[in-house]
Motif scaffolding. Sequence first.
Motif, PDB file in Angstrom:
ATOM      1  N   ILE A  74       0.840  -1.203   0.000  1.00  0.00           N
ATOM      2  CA  ILE A  74       0.000   0.000   0.000  1.00  0.00           C
ATOM      3  C   ILE A  74       0.873   1.250   0.000  1.00  0.00           C
ATOM      4  CG2 ILE A  74      -1.926   1.153   1.118  1.00  0.00           C
ATOM      5  CD1 ILE A  74      -2.518  -1.711   0.241  1.00  0.00           C
ATOM      6  N   ALA A  75       1.945   1.227   0.787  1.00  0.00           N
ATOM      7  CA  ALA A  75       2.846   2.379   0.854  1.00  0.00           C
ATOM      8  C   ALA A  75       3.499   2.637  -0.503  1.00  0.00           C
ATOM      9  CB  ALA A  75       3.911   2.143   1.921  1.00  0.00           C
ATOM     10  N   GLU A  76       3.892   1.565  -1.185  1.00  0.00           N
ATOM     11  CA  GLU A  76       4.493   1.713  -2.514  1.00  0.00           C
ATOM     12  C   GLU A  76       3.482   2.331  -3.486  1.00  0.00           C
ATOM     13  OE1 GLU A  76       6.627  -1.039  -5.979  1.00  0.00           O
ATOM     14  OE2 GLU A  76       5.750  -1.963  -4.208  1.00  0.00           O
ATOM     15  N   TRP A  77       2.245   1.843  -3.415  1.00  0.00           N
ATOM     16  CA  TRP A  77       1.184   2.408  -4.255  1.00  0.00           C
ATOM     17  C   TRP A  77       0.976   3.880  -3.943  1.00  0.00           C
ATOM     18  CZ3 TRP A  77      -3.463   4.374  -2.276  1.00  0.00           C
ATOM     19  CH2 TRP A  77      -4.379   4.801  -3.237  1.00  0.00           C
ATOM     20  N   ARG A  78       0.907   4.222  -2.654  1.00  0.00           N
ATOM     21  CA  ARG A  78       0.710   5.618  -2.230  1.00  0.00           C
ATOM     22  C   ARG A  78       1.802   6.525  -2.763  1.00  0.00           C
ATOM     23  NH1 ARG A  78       2.479   6.269   3.642  1.00  0.00           N
ATOM     24  NH2 ARG A  78       4.411   5.966   2.471  1.00  0.00           N
ATOM     25  N   ASN A  79       3.043   6.100  -2.623  1.00  0.00           N
ATOM     26  CA  ASN A  79       4.166   6.935  -3.049  1.00  0.00           C
ATOM     27  C   ASN A  79       4.170   7.177  -4.559  1.00  0.00           C
ATOM     28  OD1 ASN A  79       4.956   6.980  -0.381  1.00  0.00           O
ATOM     29  ND2 ASN A  79       6.456   5.329  -0.612  1.00  0.00           N
TER      30      ASN A  79
ATOM     31  N   LYS B 250       2.780  11.015  -7.078  1.00  0.00           N
ATOM     32  CA  LYS B 250       3.453  11.675  -8.200  1.00  0.00           C
ATOM     33  C   LYS B 250       2.496  11.935  -9.365  1.00  0.00           C
ATOM     34  CE  LYS B 250       7.689   9.057  -7.139  1.00  0.00           C
ATOM     35  NZ  LYS B 250       8.654   8.053  -7.669  1.00  0.00           N
ATOM     36  N   GLU B 251       1.327  11.270  -9.323  1.00  0.00           N
ATOM     37  CA  GLU B 251       0.422  11.296 -10.478  1.00  0.00           C
ATOM     38  C   GLU B 251      -0.833  12.143 -10.270  1.00  0.00           C
ATOM     39  OE1 GLU B 251       1.568   6.651 -11.642  1.00  0.00           O
ATOM     40  OE2 GLU B 251      -0.364   7.133 -10.722  1.00  0.00           O
ATOM     41  N   VAL B 252      -1.301  12.229  -9.025  1.00  0.00           N
ATOM     42  CA  VAL B 252      -2.571  12.922  -8.776  1.00  0.00           C
ATOM     43  C   VAL B 252      -2.449  13.836  -7.558  1.00  0.00           C
ATOM     44  CG1 VAL B 252      -3.958  11.051  -9.765  1.00  0.00           C
ATOM     45  CG2 VAL B 252      -3.408  11.016  -7.329  1.00  0.00           C
ATOM     46  N   LYS B 253      -3.478  14.642  -7.361  1.00  0.00           N
ATOM     47  CA  LYS B 253      -3.536  15.517  -6.203  1.00  0.00           C
ATOM     48  C   LYS B 253      -3.817  14.696  -4.936  1.00  0.00           C
ATOM     49  CE  LYS B 253      -5.230  19.511  -8.817  1.00  0.00           C
ATOM     50  NZ  LYS B 253      -6.351  20.479  -8.981  1.00  0.00           N
ATOM     51  N   VAL B 254      -3.485  15.291  -3.808  1.00  0.00           N
ATOM     52  CA  VAL B 254      -3.671  14.613  -2.525  1.00  0.00           C
ATOM     53  C   VAL B 254      -5.131  14.229  -2.312  1.00  0.00           C
ATOM     54  CG1 VAL B 254      -3.614  14.939  -0.021  1.00  0.00           C
ATOM     55  CG2 VAL B 254      -1.663  15.638  -1.402  1.00  0.00           C
TER      56      VAL B 254
ATOM     57  N   PRO C 136      -1.287  11.110   3.116  1.00  0.00           N
ATOM     58  CA  PRO C 136      -0.914  12.526   3.239  1.00  0.00           C
ATOM     59  C   PRO C 136      -2.049  13.327   3.858  1.00  0.00           C
ATOM     60  CG  PRO C 136      -0.412  11.688   1.039  1.00  0.00           C
ATOM     61  CD  PRO C 136      -1.221  10.637   1.728  1.00  0.00           C
ATOM     62  N   SER C 137      -1.714  14.359   4.603  1.00  0.00           N
ATOM     63  CA  SER C 137      -2.735  15.207   5.221  1.00  0.00           C
ATOM     64  C   SER C 137      -3.539  15.916   4.152  1.00  0.00           C
ATOM     65  CB  SER C 137      -2.075  16.244   6.137  1.00  0.00           C
ATOM     66  OG  SER C 137      -1.330  15.612   7.152  1.00  0.00           O
ATOM     67  N   LYS C 138      -4.766  16.273   4.520  1.00  0.00           N
ATOM     68  CA  LYS C 138      -5.613  17.000   3.585  1.00  0.00           C
ATOM     69  C   LYS C 138      -4.951  18.308   3.186  1.00  0.00           C
ATOM     70  CE  LYS C 138     -10.113  15.303   5.203  1.00  0.00           C
ATOM     71  NZ  LYS C 138     -11.420  15.707   5.774  1.00  0.00           N
TER      72      LYS C 138
END
Length: 338
Positions: free
Chosen positions: A110-115, A119-123, A158-160
């Motif tokens: 999940i962490a790998e996916w998140r990172n 890089k691709e979309v907004k938070v 990531p925080s809002k």
Amino acid sequence: MKLPKPIQRGSSWRITVSFENKRYSATRDSAKECEHWALSKLAELKNGKISEEKGIKAAYPFRDLCNKYYQEHGRHMRSARTILFKIKNLDRIAPNLADKSIYDFKPADIAEWRNQRKKEVKVATLRNEHGIYSAVFTYAMKELFLLESNVWQSVTMPSKSKPRNQRITPEDQEQLLQAFGWDGTKSPEKTRDYVAWSFLFAMETAMRQSEILAMRRADLKDGFVHLPFTKNGESRNVPLSKEAKRLLALLPGKDALVPIDKSKCCATWTRVKNKADLPHINFHDSRHEAITRMVKDKGLPVEVLAKITGHKTIGMLVNTYYNPDAQDLVDMFNKTES
């Protein structure tokens, strides 16, 4: 085990096999293909049974779980359209997770996916996707009893981002109406007329786009519009200003007040706002602007305003949707001293 014979039905063939008192069927183009399927299916079922007896869980691809979640739960939710989009685009959004067995998911996955997704979309998009996929695992845990914990919840998101505070000035409003080609005085006819009407109505009522599109004539009452279904799952009543009543009087006498769907509304809005050279303004900014004006012009107390807007959390209403500028605050402060 002797295989049952395939049965011809029209131009196709159908075969049914039994295993552990359950029946499994398939339709193929030929009897031979039916037999191949039956052999393969029985082998799959037997191997799964043996694995289960040895304490080995058969693979359950994340993709399959997502589809089951949508069919049995997600499609009944108000956010069904968004959920379906995130599931249909799983190969693009989470290519390394789509076919991974849910039993093999680790926090590192999940962490790998998140990172990568950061890089691709907004938070906001990342958090939305994480929330949907986490809900799928919660469903598998609490409804299907396939999992003992939800691995998605063990990974920090990531925080809002800072709440949006975009205002819509009278000049912006006029610029948009000119781009729509609708002056606000005639009955809307074309799609762009109805989108322009919806925008002006939102500026008067602080209603969401989806709420406006869902309005029916039977929802109109004496001085207010009743919304039977809203985002927070509860109904609410929205009082109508003189301008809101004037706008409603422009509509034809049909049951569906705004006869366009969300996709068409969004596409038209995006095209016109770009034409007006206002790409930074979103339709939802009308809700921010309407709420801010209600406080400034009508002096509504926050508890009354929350009833109108449907906010259960006062903090969300005040900190996100109420966006006064410095002069607004000065004017309101001076009113208290007069």
